[in-house]
Design an enzyme around this catalytic site. Structure first.
Site, short mmCIF file in Angstrom:
data_model
loop_
_atom_site.label_atom_id
_atom_site.label_comp_id
_atom_site.label_asym_id
_atom_site.label_seq_id
_atom_site.Cartn_x
_atom_site.Cartn_y
_atom_site.Cartn_z
N GLU A 83 0.81 -1.27 0.13
CA GLU A 83 -0.03 -0.12 0.09
C GLU A 83 0.78 1.18 0.09
OE1 GLU A 83 -2.00 0.85 3.92
OE2 GLU A 83 -1.63 -1.13 4.33
N CYS A 120 -3.61 -3.83 4.59
CA CYS A 120 -2.85 -4.82 4.92
C CYS A 120 -2.85 -6.15 4.58
CB CYS A 120 -2.54 -4.66 6.55
SG CYS A 120 -2.10 -3.17 7.20
N HIS A 244 -2.81 -10.14 12.10
CA HIS A 244 -2.20 -9.09 11.40
C HIS A 244 -2.04 -8.16 12.74
CE1 HIS A 244 -1.57 -5.24 9.91
NE2 HIS A 244 -2.59 -4.74 10.50
P1 HMG Z 1 -2.91 7.03 21.10
O1 HMG Z 1 -4.18 7.76 21.27
O2 HMG Z 1 -1.79 7.69 20.98
O3 HMG Z 1 -2.55 6.12 22.34
O4 HMG Z 1 -3.21 6.29 19.87
P2 HMG Z 1 -3.80 5.61 23.62
O5 HMG Z 1 -3.52 6.79 24.42
O6 HMG Z 1 -4.79 4.83 23.08
O7 HMG Z 1 -2.72 4.42 24.25
C1 HMG Z 1 -2.28 3.40 23.61
C2 HMG Z 1 -2.68 2.19 24.49
O8 HMG Z 1 -1.30 2.45 25.44
C3 HMG Z 1 -3.69 2.08 25.41
O9 HMG Z 1 -3.92 0.78 25.70
C4 HMG Z 1 -3.31 2.84 26.72
O10 HMG Z 1 -4.23 2.63 27.88
C5 HMG Z 1 -2.04 2.50 26.77
P3 HMG Z 1 -5.31 0.24 25.86
O11 HMG Z 1 -6.31 1.08 26.71
O12 HMG Z 1 -5.87 0.47 24.43
O13 HMG Z 1 -5.31 -1.23 26.00
N1 HMG Z 1 -1.01 3.38 27.55
C6 HMG Z 1 -0.09 3.08 28.63
N2 HMG Z 1 0.23 1.82 29.03
C7 HMG Z 1 1.03 2.12 30.19
N3 HMG Z 1 1.77 2.85 30.48
C8 HMG Z 1 1.45 4.13 29.80
C9 HMG Z 1 0.41 4.27 29.08
N4 HMG Z 1 -0.21 5.56 28.20
C10 HMG Z 1 -0.83 4.72 27.34
N5 HMG Z 1 2.12 5.28 30.31
C11 HMG Z 1 -3.24 4.24 18.42
C12 HMG Z 1 -3.06 4.54 19.67
C13 HMG Z 1 -3.58 2.85 17.97
C14 HMG Z 1 -4.88 4.82 18.04
C15 HMG Z 1 -2.52 5.03 17.15
O14 HMG Z 1 -1.29 4.54 17.49
C16 HMG Z 1 -2.96 4.95 15.83
O15 HMG Z 1 -3.86 5.87 15.24
N6 HMG Z 1 -2.38 3.81 15.10
C17 HMG Z 1 -2.60 3.77 13.66
C18 HMG Z 1 -3.75 3.03 13.43
C19 HMG Z 1 -3.78 1.34 14.00
O16 HMG Z 1 -2.80 1.05 14.08
N7 HMG Z 1 -5.21 1.02 14.17
C20 HMG Z 1 -5.03 -0.31 14.28
C21 HMG Z 1 -6.24 -1.29 14.02
S1 HMG Z 1 -6.16 -0.84 11.80
C22 HMG Z 1 -5.15 -1.98 11.26
O17 HMG Z 1 -4.27 -2.83 12.03
C23 HMG Z 1 -4.86 -1.63 9.81
C24 HMG Z 1 -3.53 -0.84 9.59
O18 HMG Z 1 -2.41 -1.96 9.79
C25 HMG Z 1 -3.49 -0.37 8.10
C26 HMG Z 1 -3.92 -1.19 6.99
O19 HMG Z 1 -4.75 -2.37 7.19
O20 HMG Z 1 -3.35 -0.98 5.90
C27 HMG Z 1 -3.46 0.22 10.48
#
Ligand code: HMG
Length: 447
Positions: A83, A120, A244
């Site tokens: 992609e 992906c 994935h």
């Molecule tokens: P964010 O808002 O920066 O992070 O974005 P957050 O605040 O949600 O924190 C992430 C996790 O860390 C959370 O865990 C927090 O609690 C924890 P959860 O509650 O979800 O279990 N956390 C901590 N843990 C311990 N100590 C701390 C601490 N602080 C926070 N101090 C987000 C996270 C994934 C949204 C962002 O990285 C993002 O937008 N990523 C890109 C999109 C993505 O990967 N989506 C996944 C599903 S879609 C997919 O897989 C397809 C993809 O590969 C593309 C394709 O298909 O082509 C992306």
């Protein structure tokens, strides 16, 4: 029926590495544990300025062909899943073939070449295409080369920046495979979603939180569809379940969903009921909100049980090892998860031949696919060859400072015209070699 599947594979990582807790977190003013514990990532692989999806894909494919003693005549099709393509017409597979023809005497003129796009999941779709081509009797005894290659970069300061990565997985699909046989049964969960997309742009528009919900919804649908053709699944059916892996924290959520789904109405659910009660049933609730809340409570309790934790540690955790050190490779990520699992089995002397893997692929936009793989007799030898080289490559990556990271990100940004000095010295690999007269990218092999 002849078995068809992955005979062999090789992994090629970008030559640079960004340390997330020690380099990225302080610069972002974030707690390092957000990355290591929350997302589950230690580092991201990056391409040096002479690397891109073609060089990484061609390098993985070259290594695979060398190790298996193949020549171009042995390959009947080359499919690239990506992609991150930079050309809307000419497929990346033609560039890769052009690279490989620099180092082999023969050519790929009689190989069918293409490029697959569906975020992906395209890597797994290429496996399907190869499988179908062989099963249809059209391969003339030749194997298919499937290459999943991506530079998974996000806009600077997008929340996704923490999950970046770059690398390629090259896989050889053939009859009587040495590594894994693919199941004929598959399940799909597919819907028109706008969670992550790149409409005429290099970096994705992402609704991160929604993308996670969509991943889970489509994965669940795919699992149900798979079960409708393969019969009910049980958590103990699979030695490992590679998903994935955009980041390991996502897989933590997918795993508990799959476990909860597959234990429903089984003796496992009944055993666990003594400790945490039975799973809530929709018919017992007046509204969906009440049901959803009850499910969330059940899932929290389930995750805390020893039975679930043992299953997770054995079946899921080992699939995350490579991902933790390289980040999201988009089309390659589920194939890294399979590789991690098989490396774990070899390192722990697990006798895996004849065992099954349950594979959950996903691509935003969105589609999930579930299928099974039967581990073949030759798996151990194959995986040892891959793992030695992978360990060396990961260890040899150049460790970026934050300033260098910013420069490298700019160098790969198509909207910026910046020259960046190479941070590593290429050796025995394909490199980007400037632009041709029609705007094509050119490549050469460096001894
Ligand atoms: P964010 O808002 O920066 O992070 O974005 P957050 O605040 O949600 O924190 C992430 C996790 O860390 C959370 O865990 C927090 O609690 C924890 P959860 O509650 O979800 O279990 N956390 C901590 N843990 C311990 N100590 C701390 C601490 N602080 C926070 N101090 C987000 C996270 C994934 C949204 C962002 O990285 C993002 O937008 N990523 C890109 C999109 C993505 O990967 N989506 C996944 C599903 S879609 C997919 O897989 C397809 C993809 O590969 C593309 C394709 O298909 O082509 C992306």
């Amino acid at each position: 029926m002849t078995s068809v599947g992955i005979d062999a594979f090789e992994i090629w990582t970008g030559n640079l590495v960004l340390d997330l807790p020690n380099t990225f977190a302080p610069a972002q003013g974030e707690d390092p544990e957000k990355y290591t514990k929350g997302l589950g990532l230690n580092a991201s692989s990056f391409p040096d300025s002479y690397e891109d999806i073609v060089t990484m894909g061609a390098n993985a494919a070259h290594r695979l062909m060398e190790r298996k003693g193949l020549t171009p005549e042995d390959i009947g099709r080359i499919d690239v899943a990506t992609e991150s393509s930079f050309d809307k017409s000419k497929p990346i597979s033609t560039y890769v073939a052009g690279c490989l023809e620099q180092v082999y005497e023969g050519d790929f003129h009689h190989a069918n070449k293409g490029e697959r796009k569906f975020a992906c999941i395209a890597g797994t779709q290429c496996l399907d295409d190869a499988y179908n081509w062989i099963r249809a009797g059209r391969s003339r005894g030749r194997a298919a080369l499937v290459i999943a290659t991506d530079t998974a970069l996000y806009e600077r300061d997008d929340p996704g920046e923490a999950t970046q990565g770059a690398g390629a997985v090259a896989m050889l699909i053939d009859e009587d495979p040495n590594l894994v046989e693919l199941s004929a049964e598959q399940g799909y969960g597919s819907a028109d979603e706008t969670d992550f997309l790149k409409p005429q742009q290099q970096f994705p528009s992402v609704d991160g939180k929604r993308s996670m919900q969509v991943y889970l919804a489509r994965m669940r649908e795919a699992l149900e569809d798979y079960e409708s053709v393969a019969g009910a699944s049980h958590p103990d059916d699979f030695a490992y379940v590679p998903f994935h892996t955009p980041f390991p924290g996502m897989v933590r959520k997918a795993a508990v969903l799959a476990y909860r789904h597959t234990i429903r109405d089984t003796p496992i659910e009944a055993d666990l009921a003594e400790e945490i009660g039975r799973q809530p049933r929709r018919e017992d609730f007046d509204d969906k909100a009440g049901y959803d809340e009850a499910i969330r409570g059940y899932v929290d309790d389930l995750k805390a049980t020893e039975r679930y934790q043992t299953w997770y540690e054995t079946t899921i955790e080992p699939t995350l090892t490579i991902s933790r050190e390289v980040g999201n490779w988009y089309t390659g990520s589920v194939h890294l998860a399979r590789a991690s699992a098989l490396i774990h089995a070899a390192e722990t002397d697990r006798d895996l031949a004849g065992s099954a893997l349950g594979v959950g692929s996903y691509g935003s936009g969105a589609q999930a696919e579930v299928h099974a793989e039967l581990v073949a007799d030759g798996w151990h030898e194959e995986i040892e060859a891959v793992s030695d080289h992978l360990d060396d490559q990961l260890a040899e990556r150049y460790d970026l400072t934050f300033t260098e990271y910013e420069a490298v990100h700019d160098a790969h940004n198509h909207d910026k015209d910046v020259e960046t000095a190479e941070l590593t010295t290429p050796s025995r690999e394909f490199v980007f070699d400037g632009w041709g007269r029609m705007g094509e990218r050119k490549y050469r092999y460096v001894e």
